[in-house]
Write an enzyme that holds these catalytic residues in place. Sequence first.
Site, PDB file in Angstrom:
ATOM      1  N   ASN A  10     -22.651  -0.099  42.829  1.00 21.68           N
ATOM      2  CA  ASN A  10     -21.322   0.486  42.627  1.00 21.68           C
ATOM      3  C   ASN A  10     -20.761   0.826  44.009  1.00 21.68           C
ATOM      4  O   ASN A  10     -21.115   1.848  44.587  1.00 21.68           O
ATOM      5  CB  ASN A  10     -21.459   1.745  41.749  1.00 21.68           C
ATOM      6  CG  ASN A  10     -20.134   2.444  41.538  1.00 21.68           C
ATOM      7  OD1 ASN A  10     -19.078   1.909  41.882  1.00 21.68           O
ATOM      8  ND2 ASN A  10     -20.178   3.637  40.970  1.00 21.68           N
TER       9      ASN A  10
ATOM     10  N   LYS B 180     -17.900   1.716  44.796  1.00 18.80           N
ATOM     11  CA  LYS B 180     -16.860   2.768  44.755  1.00 18.80           C
ATOM     12  C   LYS B 180     -15.672   2.341  45.612  1.00 18.80           C
ATOM     13  O   LYS B 180     -15.397   1.141  45.702  1.00 18.80           O
ATOM     14  CB  LYS B 180     -17.451   4.114  45.179  1.00 18.80           C
ATOM     15  CG  LYS B 180     -18.728   4.440  44.399  1.00 18.80           C
ATOM     16  CD  LYS B 180     -19.206   5.843  44.546  1.00 18.80           C
ATOM     17  CE  LYS B 180     -20.485   6.025  43.742  1.00 18.80           C
ATOM     18  NZ  LYS B 180     -20.961   7.374  43.701  1.00 18.80           N
TER      19      LYS B 180
ATOM     20  N   HIS C 201     -17.704   6.564  34.621  1.00 17.09           N
ATOM     21  CA  HIS C 201     -18.416   7.129  35.769  1.00 17.09           C
ATOM     22  C   HIS C 201     -18.015   8.592  35.940  1.00 17.09           C
ATOM     23  O   HIS C 201     -16.863   8.963  35.675  1.00 17.09           O
ATOM     24  CB  HIS C 201     -18.088   6.323  37.028  1.00 17.09           C
ATOM     25  CG  HIS C 201     -18.981   6.683  38.171  1.00 17.09           C
ATOM     26  ND1 HIS C 201     -18.762   7.787  38.950  1.00 17.09           N
ATOM     27  CD2 HIS C 201     -20.119   6.114  38.619  1.00 17.09           C
ATOM     28  CE1 HIS C 201     -19.732   7.876  39.844  1.00 17.09           C
ATOM     29  NE2 HIS C 201     -20.571   6.868  39.673  1.00 17.09           N
TER      30      HIS C 201
ATOM     31  N   GLU D 125     -17.252  10.232  38.421  1.00 19.03           N
ATOM     32  CA  GLU D 125     -16.086  10.453  39.290  1.00 19.03           C
ATOM     33  C   GLU D 125     -14.789  10.224  38.521  1.00 19.03           C
ATOM     34  O   GLU D 125     -13.781  10.900  38.759  1.00 19.03           O
ATOM     35  CB  GLU D 125     -16.185   9.545  40.533  1.00 19.03           C
ATOM     36  CG  GLU D 125     -17.251  10.071  41.504  1.00 19.03           C
ATOM     37  CD  GLU D 125     -18.033   9.009  42.253  1.00 19.03           C
ATOM     38  OE1 GLU D 125     -17.565   7.854  42.333  1.00 19.03           O
ATOM     39  OE2 GLU D 125     -19.137   9.326  42.743  1.00 19.03           O
TER      40      GLU D 125
ATOM     41  N   GLU E 130     -26.619   8.937  34.727  1.00 17.49           N
ATOM     42  CA  GLU E 130     -26.455   9.382  36.108  1.00 17.49           C
ATOM     43  C   GLU E 130     -26.216  10.895  36.148  1.00 17.49           C
ATOM     44  O   GLU E 130     -25.089  11.351  35.922  1.00 17.49           O
ATOM     45  CB  GLU E 130     -25.251   8.686  36.752  1.00 17.49           C
ATOM     46  CG  GLU E 130     -25.352   7.189  36.773  1.00 17.49           C
ATOM     47  CD  GLU E 130     -24.409   6.580  37.801  1.00 17.49           C
ATOM     48  OE1 GLU E 130     -24.906   6.047  38.801  1.00 17.49           O
ATOM     49  OE2 GLU E 130     -23.189   6.668  37.618  1.00 17.49           O
TER      50      GLU E 130
ATOM     51  N   GLY F  18     -24.740  10.752  45.060  1.00 18.51           N
ATOM     52  CA  GLY F  18     -24.241  10.883  46.423  1.00 18.51           C
ATOM     53  C   GLY F  18     -24.761  12.108  47.156  1.00 18.51           C
ATOM     54  O   GLY F  18     -24.257  12.465  48.227  1.00 18.51           O
TER      55      GLY F  18
ATOM     56  N   SER G  64     -28.498   8.641  43.812  1.00 19.03           N
ATOM     57  CA  SER G  64     -29.279   8.608  45.055  1.00 19.03           C
ATOM     58  C   SER G  64     -30.508   7.700  44.972  1.00 19.03           C
ATOM     59  O   SER G  64     -31.561   8.034  45.512  1.00 19.03           O
ATOM     60  CB  SER G  64     -29.679  10.020  45.477  1.00 19.03           C
ATOM     61  OG  SER G  64     -28.521  10.796  45.725  1.00 19.03           O
TER      62      SER G  64
HETATM   63  P1  PGA Z   1     -25.300   7.127  44.661  1.00 24.35           P
HETATM   64  O1  PGA Z   1     -24.199   6.816  43.530  1.00 24.35           O
HETATM   65  O2  PGA Z   1     -26.364   6.061  44.537  1.00 24.35           O
HETATM   66  O3  PGA Z   1     -24.554   7.026  45.976  1.00 24.35           O
HETATM   67  O4  PGA Z   1     -25.835   8.478  44.397  1.00 24.35           O
HETATM   68  C1  PGA Z   1     -24.570   6.370  42.265  1.00 24.35           C
HETATM   69  C2  PGA Z   1     -23.352   6.163  41.415  1.00 24.35           C
HETATM   70  O5  PGA Z   1     -22.411   6.967  41.521  1.00 24.35           O
HETATM   71  O6  PGA Z   1     -23.297   5.221  40.624  1.00 24.35           O
END
Ligand code: PGA
Length: 348
Positions: free
Chosen positions: A111, A113, A195, A197, A265, A271, A311
Amino acid sequence: MPPGVLTKLNRNGIQCIASVTLLQRFPYHLNHHTIPTMDHNRPTVGGVTAEVLKAVVSQALLGKFTAVFPKLFKCQWKTYEGQKKFYANFSTDCTDSNSNNMSRKFCVGGNWKMNGDQKSIAEIAKTLSSAALDPNTEVVIGCPAIYLMYARNLLPCELGLAGQNAYKVAKGAFTGEISPAMLKDIGADWVILGHSERRAIFGESDALIAEKAEHALAEGLKVIACIGETLEEREAGKTNEVVARQMCAYAQKIKDWKNVVVAYEPVWAIGTGKTATPDQAQEVHAFLRQWLSDNISKEVSASLRIQYGGSVTAANAKELAKKPDIDGFLVGGASLKPEFVDIINARQ
Ligand code: PGA
């Protein structure tokens, strides 16, 4: 006994790998035989390597199993109809109702983003094109909408391509939105929906996300359906309640789960560099598996892939990948780096 095991039947020189389902079905076959662990580096069909599946089926069709398992097959194999029936059962066992995780193809999503430009995307595509990627892992790249077509032309064709969002209708006066039809039109075959976000920053509700998923599936896209609890929710002991609520919303709208992958997640791990431990992740994945079994069906529970996201790095992917209910990852930050190759290959 490990999932997907091998038994060598030396009589008649026939070699057979039996999946766990076959073991459960005919456990007495395996008495007195040595059972080494299956070679997971080989491509598999329903948890059985293709070569062996072919051998088993062709031997079966030739009726040679009768010689190996006389008691079992005596009655079934007298007629051609009997052989066909067995073959039908065999295929079903291997693809649909095997409840061990080797029967679910490992699926890793990147992803990106809102990251990347033409130069960096070309570099990532070069890395992925030149690497030896595990053929047993399905890979999907979630690219910013504006670069989807560009990325499609550079990425290896066996990699899936996903939009990171799509609206719930095909077209119309929705300034700034893109539709599943548009994603399909430019060669994307997946979309990431729900997601955290999108939920937290853009205020998307469970209901809207489920409607988006329903429409994307109807348009023929595959969906990575994200769920996950916040830190406050986890600390309040509400993790299961939250993911069940999010799954319920999807289940109101999704009738066929074949083209869905769920990404669990935990928001506190996204993140932050704070990965859920393999046990923490497995606990929620197992809960989700049970939830699916209780609320959708045993078949969906056994076949639906559940990714872990938050992460994930090359350093922790291997341990997470060992957990029986973790069927892949959704990777943010590390999917922009060369270590993404090691995450794709975590099962090797
Ligand atoms: P990350 O993000 O691996 O940077 O923690 C995962 C995601 O948001 O899908």
